[in-house]
Design an enzyme around this catalytic site. Structure first.
Site, PDB file in Angstrom:
ATOM      1  N   HIS A 284       0.814  -1.206  -0.010  1.00 45.53           N
ATOM      2  CA  HIS A 284      -0.098  -0.042   0.068  1.00 45.53           C
ATOM      3  C   HIS A 284       0.869   1.222   0.025  1.00 45.53           C
ATOM      4  CE1 HIS A 284      -3.350   2.558   1.389  1.00 45.53           C
ATOM      5  NE2 HIS A 284      -4.036   1.844   0.201  1.00 45.53           N
TER       6      HIS A 284
ATOM      7  N   HIS B 146      -5.063   6.172  -5.446  1.00 47.54           N
ATOM      8  CA  HIS B 146      -5.975   7.083  -4.903  1.00 47.54           C
ATOM      9  C   HIS B 146      -6.408   8.195  -5.864  1.00 47.54           C
ATOM     10  CE1 HIS B 146      -4.043   4.777  -1.884  1.00 47.54           C
ATOM     11  NE2 HIS B 146      -5.378   4.526  -1.475  1.00 47.54           N
TER      12      HIS B 146
ATOM     13  N   HIS C 256      -7.562  -2.069  -5.210  1.00 50.57           N
ATOM     14  CA  HIS C 256      -7.540  -2.523  -3.817  1.00 50.57           C
ATOM     15  C   HIS C 256      -8.459  -3.941  -3.890  1.00 50.57           C
ATOM     16  CE1 HIS C 256      -6.669   1.604  -2.821  1.00 50.57           C
ATOM     17  NE2 HIS C 256      -6.404   1.204  -1.686  1.00 50.57           N
TER      18      HIS C 256
ATOM     19  N   HIS D 113     -14.942   6.092   2.181  1.00 51.51           N
ATOM     20  CA  HIS D 113     -14.094   5.066   2.818  1.00 51.51           C
ATOM     21  C   HIS D 113     -12.796   6.262   3.468  1.00 51.51           C
ATOM     22  CE1 HIS D 113     -10.126   5.042   0.850  1.00 51.51           C
ATOM     23  NE2 HIS D 113      -9.567   3.692   1.608  1.00 51.51           N
TER      24      HIS D 113
ATOM     25  N   HIS E 164     -10.790   5.691   7.392  1.00 52.36           N
ATOM     26  CA  HIS E 164      -9.412   5.692   7.843  1.00 52.36           C
ATOM     27  C   HIS E 164      -9.063   6.734   8.866  1.00 52.36           C
ATOM     28  CE1 HIS E 164      -7.098   3.332   4.887  1.00 52.36           C
ATOM     29  NE2 HIS E 164      -8.178   3.357   4.162  1.00 52.36           N
TER      30      HIS E 164
ATOM     31  N   PHE F 168      -1.817   6.816   4.369  1.00 56.03           N
ATOM     32  CA  PHE F 168      -1.953   5.746   3.547  1.00 56.03           C
ATOM     33  C   PHE F 168      -0.686   4.654   3.639  1.00 56.03           C
ATOM     34  CE2 PHE F 168      -5.193   7.566   0.722  1.00 56.03           C
ATOM     35  CZ  PHE F 168      -6.468   7.129   1.313  1.00 56.03           C
TER      36      PHE F 168
ATOM     37  N   HIS G 194     -11.394  -2.612   3.577  1.00 57.80           N
ATOM     38  CA  HIS G 194     -11.339  -2.501   2.142  1.00 57.80           C
ATOM     39  C   HIS G 194     -12.315  -3.583   1.687  1.00 57.80           C
ATOM     40  CE1 HIS G 194      -9.282   0.785   0.461  1.00 57.80           C
ATOM     41  NE2 HIS G 194      -8.748   0.848   1.919  1.00 57.80           N
TER      42      HIS G 194
END
Ligand code: C2O
Length: 566
Positions: A168, A190, A199, A317, A321, A338, A351
C-alpha cells in the site's frame, strides 16, 4: 483571480469534448447502462495524440468556459494517454510526509524477478466473504491463525505481513514509476479510477496468501460491516491485545461501544457516531450516485493528470481511515495515513466492505463499470500465494465470478435512508454573489454558481447528470474534510447528512506530499438534489462550503456546473 462573469458566459465544448455516448431512456436503472456509443478521434498520428480509449467523463456545456480552462491543473492529454502499467524495474523509495519513519516500501528483489501475466487458478469452491461480527468461532480462529502465520514470515518474504503492508505504501507514495519511465508522474491508486480495482486485487492476493498459510482454500476475508447498525464499531476480534488482529495505533476514543462516525468532523471531545447519519451517508455515497466518474473517480492514465478526482466510494472510505487512526501520531498512523494503514489488519476488512459496496452499487443500483480501454488495460504487480510476481489487469477483476469469491447477502439497511422524511420543498434563493476565486476555505463560505441551463426535461436529465465541480488545492499529506450544502440557511455547526441540503463531503487521507497548488477535482451529482429542493428552476446553485478539519486551509480554485454523460 478568475473572472466569474467571463467564465460563466461561455458554454465551451472545445477543451474537453472527445467522445460521447448515447443512452436510450429505458427504466431508471437501465438508463444508466451504456447501450450505444459514438466516439470521435481527436488528433492524428503525427502529434502522437491518437485517442485510444472510450472516454466517458466528457463534460458537455462546461460552465467554466475560459475561467475553468485557465485554472485546470491536470493534464488534458490524459484522455489520449496509455493505460497505467506498473514498471517492475523501477520501484523507488516512497515520498513520505514529514514525521513518517523512512522505510523502503518496495518489495524485496523487485526488478530482478520475472513478471508473469496472471492466470486465474481453477476455483473448486467459492470463497464467501461475511461480516466480521457474524463470523463463527471456527472462522474467527482461522482468521487469527492466518494473520499470525503471515506475521511470522520473514519480513523479506513478499507474502509477509510487513511486505503486504508495504504494498500500500509503495502504490500510494509514488514508489512505482509508470512503465518505461523513472520520472513523474508515478503510479497512483487514490484520487482516480484505479482506486477500486487496485484495492480489489490487493485483497485478492492477501486473501489467497492467508488461505494458503492455513491450507484452507475457502478462507474468505471478512468485511467490517460499518454500513449496518450491528457492524458500526471496531469489531471485537480486532480489539483483543493478544490477538494477531490487534494494532496499538488506533484512536483510543473510538473503541467499542463507540459507533463509527461516517461523517466524522474531528471536533474536540467528539462523541459516538449515530446510526441514522451513517446510513444516510452511505446511501448518499452509493445508492444516489449514477455515473462511474462520480462513483469511482476520474481517469488516470500514463502521462496523464497527477490528481484527477476521487469518487464517492473513495471519499466515504476515507473517513473510515481518518476516524480509526491514532490522533496522537502526527500523521494519524496507522489507518489515518496511507503509507501506514496496511499495518493495521483492520485495513483489509475495511476494504473488504468497500469492495462489497462496489458490487452492491452494480448489482442493486444499476451501476456500470468504466469500459475505457485505458482503464481495462491498466495493470498492477502483486506477489501471489506462492511468492511469484504477477501482473494483473483491471479488466481481469471486473467479473466477480472469475475471482472466486463473493459476498454473502447481508441486508442493505441504508437503501432508503432518509427518504421517509423527505417532503419536497421549495428553497428560497438568497441572491448570493459569485465566489471570489481563489477562495481560501478558512471559514464557512457561501456563494452562487451559475447554471448553464435549468429546468431540463426528464429525458435530458436521464442522459446527462448535472454536476457541481470544485477544483481543490491543498497539501495532500494532511487529513482534510469539508462539507458541501446547497441552498443552506442553517448554522454551519449543524451541517450534517441529515439535512436535505447536504450534498457531500470532500475528505483527504494523508498520502504522498505534493505541491500545494496541484488541484484535484471534486464533483458532485446534483440533478436529484436540486429536484428535491425544488430548485431546478433557479439560475444559480447556491453553495455553502463548511470546512471541518485540516491543518492548512484548502483553496477552491474554481467552482462551476457542468454536465456528465450518463
Ligand atoms: Cu489505499 Cu483505504 O486506501
Amino acid at each position: 483571480m478568475a473572472s466569474i462573469s467571463l467564465a460563466l458566459s461561455s458554454l465551451s465544448t472545445t477543451t474537453n469534448f472527445r467522445s460521447f455516448s448515447v443512452f436510450p431512456l429505458e427504466t431508471k436503472y437501465k438508463s444508466r447502462r451504456r447501450i450505444t456509443k459514438v466516439s470521435c478521434n481527436g488528433a492524428d498520428d503525427q502529434n502522437n495524440m491518437i485517442y485510444k480509449g472510450n472516454r466517458r467523463d466528457v463534460l458537455i456545456g462546461l460552465g467554466g468556459g475560459l475561467g475553468a480552462a485557465a485554472s485546470f491543473t491536470y493534464n488534458p492529454f490524459a484522455a489520449f494517454a496509455d493505460p497505467v502499467v506498473t514498471n517492475p524495474r523501477s520501484c523507488n523509495r516512497p515520498n513520505l510526509p514529514v514525521g513518517a519513519q523512512p522505510i523502503p516500501c518496495c518489495p524485496p528483489n523487485i526488478g530482478s524477478d520475472q513478471v508473469e501475466d496472471f492466470v486465474f487458478p481453477i476455483v473448486v469452491q467459492e470463497r464467501v466473504r461475511k461480516p466480521v461480527h457474524l463470523l463463527s468461532d471456527k472462522e474467527i480462529a482461522d482468521y487469527k491463525e492466518a494473520i499470525k502465520r503471515m506475521r511470522e514470515l520473514s519480513p523479506d518474504d513478499p507474502r509477509s505481513f510487513t511486505q503486504q503492508a508495504n504494498i500500500h505504501c509503495a502504490y500510494c507514495h509514488d514508489s512505482y514509476a509508470l512503465n518505461g519511465s523513472t520520472a513523474p508522474p508515478q503510479v497512483k491508486v487514490h484520487f482516480n479510477w484505479l482506486f477500486a480495482p487496485f484495492h480489489r486485487w490487493y485483497l485478492y492476493f492477501y486473501e489467497r496468501i492467508l488461505g494458503s498459510l492455513i491450507e484452507n482454500d475457502t478462507f474468505a476475508l471478512p468485511y467490517w460491516n460499518w454500513d449496518h447498525p450491528d457492524g458500526m464499531y471496531i469489531p471485537d476480534i480486532f480489539n483483543d491485545r493478544r490477538s494477531s488482529l490487534y494494532d496499538a495505533k488506533r484512536n483510543a476514543n473510538h473503541l467499542p461501544p463507540v459507533l463509527i462516525d461516517l461523517n466524522w468532523n474531528n471536533r474536540a471531545g467528539d462523541t459516538s457516531g449515530d446510526v441514522d447519519t451513517n446510513l444516510r451517508k452511505v446511501k448518499q455515497s452509493i445508492a444516489d450516485v449514477k455515473a462511474p466518474d462520480t462513483f469511482f473517480g476520474k481517469n488516470f492514465a500514463e502521462g496523464g493528470g497527477q490528481f484527477p478526482a476521487s469518487g464517492t466510494l473513495e471519499l466515504l472510505h476515507n473517513t473510515g481511515h481518518a476516524w480509526t487512526g491514532d490522533p496522537t501520531d502526527p500523521n494519524g498512523e496507522d489507518m489515518g495515513a496511507f503509507y501506514s494503514s496496511g499495518r493495521d489488519p483492520l485495513f483489509y476488512s475495511h476494504h473488504s466492505n468497500v469492495d462489497r459496496l462496489w458490487t452492491i452499487w452494480k448489482d442493486r443500483f444499476g451501476g456500470v463499470d468504466f469500459s475505457d480501454d485505458d482503464y481495462k488495460n491498466s495493470s498492477f504487480l502483486f506477489y501471489d500465494e506462492n511468492g511469484k510476481l504477477v501482473r494483473v489487469t483491471v479488466d481481469q477483476c471486473l467479473n466477480m465470478s472469475s475471482l472466486g469469491y463473493r459476498y454473502d447477502n447481508a441486508p442493505i439497511p441504508w437503501e432508503f435512508a432518509g427518504e421517509e422524511t423527505t417532503t419536497p420543498i421549495k428553497v428560497q434563493s438568497l441572491s448570493l454573489p459569485p465566489p471570489s476565486l481563489p477562495l481560501i476555505l478558512n471559514s464557512t463560505q457561501s456563494f452562487a454558481v451559475k447554471r448553464p441551463s435549468k429546468s431540463r426535461s426528464k429525458e435530458e436529465k436521464a442522459k446527462k447528470e448535472e454536476i457541481l465541480v470544485f477544483e481543490v488545492a491543498f497539501d495532500k499529506s494532511k487529513n482534510v474534510k469539508f462539507d458541501v450544502l446547497l441552498f443552506w440557511k442553517g448554522d454551519a455547526t449543524e451541517a450534517s447528512p441529515k439535512n436535505k441540503e447536504f450534498a457531500g463531503s470532500f475528505v483527504n487521507v494523508s498520502h504522498a506530499p505534493s505541491p500545494k497548488d496541484l488541484a484535484v477535482q471534486y464533483q458532485i451529482e446534483i440533478s436529484d438534489l436540486l429536484d428535491k429542493l425544488g430548485a431546478d428552476d433557479e439560475d444559480n446553485v447556491e453553495v455553502t462550503l463548511v470546512p471541518q478539519y485540516g491543518d492548512v486551509p484548502v483553496t477552491i480554485n474554481n467552482a462551476y456546473v457542468a454536465y456528465l454523460q450518463l
